[in-house]
Scaffold this motif. Structure first.
Motif, PDB file in Angstrom:
ATOM      1  N   ASP A   1      57.791 -21.948 -63.418  1.00 50.16           N
ATOM      2  CA  ASP A   1      57.192 -20.786 -62.771  1.00 50.16           C
ATOM      3  C   ASP A   1      57.757 -19.504 -63.412  1.00 50.16           C
ATOM      4  OD1 ASP A   1      59.738 -20.491 -61.681  1.00 50.16           O
ATOM      5  OD2 ASP A   1      59.195 -21.503 -59.816  1.00 50.16           O
TER       6      ASP A   1
ATOM      7  N   ARG B   1      59.732 -17.290 -62.220  1.00 47.31           N
ATOM      8  CA  ARG B   1      61.168 -17.125 -61.998  1.00 47.31           C
ATOM      9  C   ARG B   1      61.965 -17.807 -63.111  1.00 47.31           C
ATOM     10  NH1 ARG B   1      64.257 -20.764 -60.109  1.00 47.31           N
ATOM     11  NH2 ARG B   1      66.366 -20.269 -59.408  1.00 47.31           N
TER      12      ARG B   1
ATOM     13  N   LEU C   1      56.858 -16.375 -58.286  1.00 49.48           N
ATOM     14  CA  LEU C   1      56.786 -17.782 -57.908  1.00 49.48           C
ATOM     15  C   LEU C   1      55.551 -18.483 -58.480  1.00 49.48           C
ATOM     16  CD1 LEU C   1      57.811 -17.308 -54.163  1.00 49.48           C
ATOM     17  CD2 LEU C   1      59.274 -17.964 -56.080  1.00 49.48           C
ATOM     18  N   GLU C   2      54.739 -17.754 -59.235  1.00 44.50           N
ATOM     19  CA  GLU C   2      53.507 -18.335 -59.756  1.00 44.50           C
ATOM     20  C   GLU C   2      53.825 -19.477 -60.714  1.00 44.50           C
ATOM     21  OE1 GLU C   2      54.099 -15.213 -59.284  1.00 44.50           O
ATOM     22  OE2 GLU C   2      52.551 -14.829 -57.801  1.00 44.50           O
ATOM     23  N   PRO C   3      53.148 -20.614 -60.575  1.00 44.02           N
ATOM     24  CA  PRO C   3      53.417 -21.747 -61.480  1.00 44.02           C
ATOM     25  C   PRO C   3      52.930 -21.464 -62.896  1.00 44.02           C
ATOM     26  CG  PRO C   3      51.600 -22.252 -59.976  1.00 44.02           C
ATOM     27  CD  PRO C   3      52.141 -20.921 -59.549  1.00 44.02           C
ATOM     28  N   ILE C   4      53.620 -22.036 -63.846  1.00 42.32           N
ATOM     29  CA  ILE C   4      53.239 -21.940 -65.257  1.00 42.32           C
ATOM     30  C   ILE C   4      53.097 -23.362 -65.784  1.00 42.32           C
ATOM     31  CG2 ILE C   4      54.010 -21.220 -67.558  1.00 42.32           C
ATOM     32  CD1 ILE C   4      55.522 -18.924 -66.195  1.00 42.32           C
TER      33      ILE C   4
END
Lengths: 80, 752
Positions: A26, A28, A62-65
């Motif tokens: 994410d 982070r 917090l967005e997923p990657i």
């Protein structure tokens, strides 16, 4: 690994590096990886907007990657 | 995203909830509040565009009967640095100095002292009694002078940002930006045709009808209440707290109704001053800008210079493009050069391009956002160049754009790939539109242009309360400028399955609502709407639980349909559905009041595209330009309230045409604005405009439950080049600079 691209105005904090590949779950984790790779870049990078696979996020964290994601750092946008 | 075919409330056109109060005069705008013992605050403004303040003597003003407070920059906390908060505000120290000058005045009209008195006349007399000694400095009044190597400095501590190496000398160029892809030299070598041009646009004001106004009252505990007309009372609370070094907990901001903002009411001007004056006077202080003050010291949109070069093959494929963009920031950094640079090529799929941008200080008022800030200036240049290119190639201007248009999956010039967008749909709709099929009227010219804006998401909160009779109260914190109460109510009606008429919407103050970013960035219907939808979904979950308890069944055996709880198909068929009103009748026994809430940072706002065209007629004897017809086509994703989407498109078109045809800040050689009033600063009036025809395109935004995209800003982008291209068509000669006012157009005709 995700493809991470920096615009010209951030090259001063990445030592001229325009593009890197990073494995991060994410944003982070991505920011932690980049802080390690480019010491002193934290403030400039965390103040940027981030586009992940075409979606622009003003305050990403917090967005997923994904493994094949495209991540672009961008100027924060304002509107009228 | 929800299936977009069976909406009951969304897509209808009910009367807006605030409509009756607004047309009957009951609605309370910024200047309407009056409090007992209220004082009137007035601001002393600089008579010079650039001067050092040698001395300010406030004693005579303080001694005047009826004067209860006098402040200058020295009374404000020391200028701290950091983000001011809110949208586009910039650095705390800069905004603080814009609110009240300290050591230097940086534009004509810059505030440097303020008074509060028992009447406006006494306040004005007190201003006249303030003695100021200035050291007058040479003003920097245009981009060339500001960017020259030996330029007089607006700010001796401004060092250019974003250079490869840190700047060693101060400069009026506050920051630079570049965007590039491919190899432009090789791209231009592949071109059969190359067009280029230099385009200038002067500063222009947002032109909101309601002047800035606020009233502040500070109690003996130091807690302040501020009523103000603003696009974002939370943002103004943050900014005021930062400037005055206060806790936001000691500031309550109440947003009045607002008579237009368009980006210009997202930053503080009066509010910290009113709080300071009220603190000193221990009485409420009301401050209202005159129209002249609004023009001289609030807004405006940045003036600009754009140099564009575009090369293409004979079939219309663009092989390379470059843009050089300089924007006037005014007295403090922060022109919307970045968005302008990111937008200039956004609609087109380009392999080779380079954009350079410059944010430049001049001794003029600090600029503020104006609908799609930065985009109209840069895209006017690009869309004009494309018109020239279409002529050179003998191509239809829409076909040229279709040949190069971005689509889903295209790599945007500003970086990422586009998700689902509706640009091609807009172009195809324009090509097929009956107005485009008609011949151009005799003596007129036709112009075509595209518009683009990113749109924003950002933070929003909403609560939904169910009243005891089953009616619905929404509380959110986004000031309603373009009909957002109606949009919120429609989305709640759709989600809950209750009639629109049973829903009320309150724009709560900073103590009554959760945090909301400004109503700006075309974000409110998208982001605050998403919060309302989620709060309604919270309500539905609770109502299903209450119904399950009432019926003595498991919650998963209850469904929600048409505003009532029903038994799930196949079980408990004998149970009678429970409406919201029936659920509320027994709410005290099943758990108490029902309140839903949501707070979010909305993701995926979805880019907005438009295509506009119009027929404009030029009087060859006077140079006056008349708009005969204008058609605005735009992708709204899903229009929640189509009439208000059309209203945004029409309003943006009229503002863009006004900017193109007549609006401009005219400064004299000393930096004094010569046209600070609506008689000399000519915004369009109803009799100037034809009916603006609209066509809403709906390519749903996959990130919103109903497919919404923001619609408030994109509409102002294309009209500037539509006007320029139509005048070019009409007179056979391009007028590169705006406005296309009678003297400028006549000069072009006579030169031709």
């Amino acid at each position: 690994m995700a493809r991470v691209v920096f615009p010209d105005h951030l090259l001063s904090v990445t030592g001229g590096v325009r593009e890197v590949e990073v494995r991060a779950a994410d944003v982070r984790e991505l920011l932690l990886c980049l802080a390690e790779r480019f010491p002193g870049s934290e403030t400039a990078l965390s103040k940027s907007a981030i586009a992940i696979d075409g979606q622009i996020h003003q305050d990403a964290y917090l967005e997923p990657i994904g493994d094949d994601s495209e991540v672009f750092f961008m100027l924060r946008l304002e509107g009228g | 995203m929800a299936e977009a075919t069976e909406f009951k409330a969304i897509g209808t056109r009910p009367v807006r909830p605030d409509g009756v109060d607004k047309v009957t005069g009951r609605a309370q705008f910024g200047a309407d509040l009056n409090l007992p013992n209220m004082l009137y605050g007035k601001v002393l403004r600089s008579p010079h565009a650039h001067a050092r303040i040698r001395r300010i003597d406030l004693d005579a003003a303080r001694a005047m009967p009826g004067v209860h407070a006098v402040v200058s920059g020295a009374d404000f906390p020391g200028a701290q640095h950091g983000e001011i908060g809110g949208e586009g505000g910039g650095d705390v120290a800069d905004v603080a100095k814009n609110v009240m000058a300290r050591d230097k005045v940086l534009y004509h009209g810059h505030p440097l002292a303020a008074v509060a008195a028992t009447s406006q006349a006494i306040a004005e007399a007190a201003l006249a009694a303030i003695e100021v000694e200035y050291e007058v400095l040479t003003p920097v009044l245009d981009l060339e002078a500001a960017m020259a190597p030996d330029a007089v400095l607006v700010n001796e501590n401004c060092f250019t940002k974003n250079l490869p190496e840190p700047a060693e000398k101060p400069s009026n160029i506050a920051s630079v930006m570049t965007l590039a892809r491919g190899n432009v030299d090789e791209g231009f070598e592949l071109a059969d045709v190359i067009v280029e041009g230099e385009y200038r646009i002067p500063m222009a004001h947002q032109g909101y009808i309601e002047p800035h106004a606020c009233t502040a009252t500070v109690n003996e505990s130091g807690q302040a209440t501020v009523w103000t007309c603003t696009q974002g009372h939370f943002a103004l609370r943050t900014q005021t707290a930062n400037i005055l070094d206060m806790s936001v907990a000691d500031l309550k901001f109440i947003a009045s109704e607002i008579g237009g903002g368009f980006g210009g009411k997202t930053v503080v001007y009066l509010e910290p001053v009113a709080v300071m004056l009220s603190t000193q006077a221990r009485r409420p202080v009301k401050m209202v800008m005159s129209r002249e003050e609004v023009f001289r010291a609030s807004g405006p949109a940045a003036g600009s210079c754009a140099k564009i070069r575009v090369g293409a093959k004979k079939d219309g494929t663009i092989t390379a493009a470059t843009a050089w963009l300089a924007y006037e920031a005014g007295a403090f950094e922060g022109a919307p050069m970045g968005p302008g640079a990111m937008c200039v090529f956004a609609p087109y799929d380009l392999e080779n391009f380079r954009v350079e941008g410059f944010d430049v200080l001049v001794n003029k008022p600090k600029v503020a956002a104006y609908r799609a800030p930065g985009a109209p200036q840069s895209m006017h240049a690009m869309e004009s160049a494309l018109d020239d290119l279409a002529r050179e190639l003998n191509m239809d201007p829409i076909d040229l754009r279709l040949k190069n248009a971005v689509a889903e999956g295209s790599q945007a010039a500003y970086g990422p790939k586009f998700p689902a967008i509706g640009f091609r749909e807009c172009l195809e709709a324009a090509k097929a539109h009956p107005n485009y099929q008609k011949p151009v009227p005799e003596g007129a010219g036709r112009g075509v242009a595209a518009g683009f804006w990113f749109n924003a998401g950002m933070e929003s909160s909403a609560e939904v309360h169910i009243n005891e009779d089953g009616t619905v109260q929404i509380i959110e914190g986004s000031p309603d400028i373009g009909g957002s109460r109606a949009s919120m109510a429609l989305m709640a009606a759709e989600t809950l399955g209750v009639p629109y008429e049973k829903i009320r919407v309150l724009v709560g103050d900073t103590e009554a609502s959760g945090f909301n970013n400004v109503t700006g960035g075309s974000r409110t219907t998208f982001a605050t709407g998403m919060a309302v939808i989620q709060a309604c979904e919270d309500i539905i979950a609770q109502c299903k639980d209450r119904a399950a308890k009432t019926w003595g069944v498991d919650a998963d055996q209850v469904e929600w349909e048409d505003g009532q709880a029903i038994p799930a198909p196949g079980v408990n068929a004998e149970l009678k559905p429970l409406t919201l009103a029936e659920i509320m009748k027994t709410a005290a026994r099943t758990g108490g009041p029902i309140l839903g809430r949501a707070a979010l940072n909305a993701r995926g706002p979805g880019a907005g595209f438009s295509v506009n065209f119009g027929d404009l007629k030029v009087d060859r004897e006077t140079g006056k330009v008349d708009v005969l017809s204008f058609t605005a086509i735009q992708d709204a994703g899903k229009a929640i309230h189509p009439a208000y989407v059309e209203g945004q498109m029409q309003g943006g078109a009229v503002q863009g045409l006004g900017w193109a045809l007549n609006e401009e800040y005219i400064f004299d050689g000393n930096g004094v604005l010569e046209n600070p009033g609506f008689l000399d600063y000519r915004i369009p009036v109803a009799s100037d405009m034809p009916m603006i025809d609209t066509q809403i395109i709906e390519v749903p935004n996959p990130s919103h439950p109903f497919g919404v995209r923001g619609v408030g800003e994109t509409p102002i982008v294309a009209p500037l080049a539509v006007a320029a291209n139509a005048v070019r068509d009409a007179i056979g000669r391009r007028v590169h600079d705006l406005p296309l006012s009678p003297p400028n157009v006549l000069a072009a005709i006579e030169e031709g």
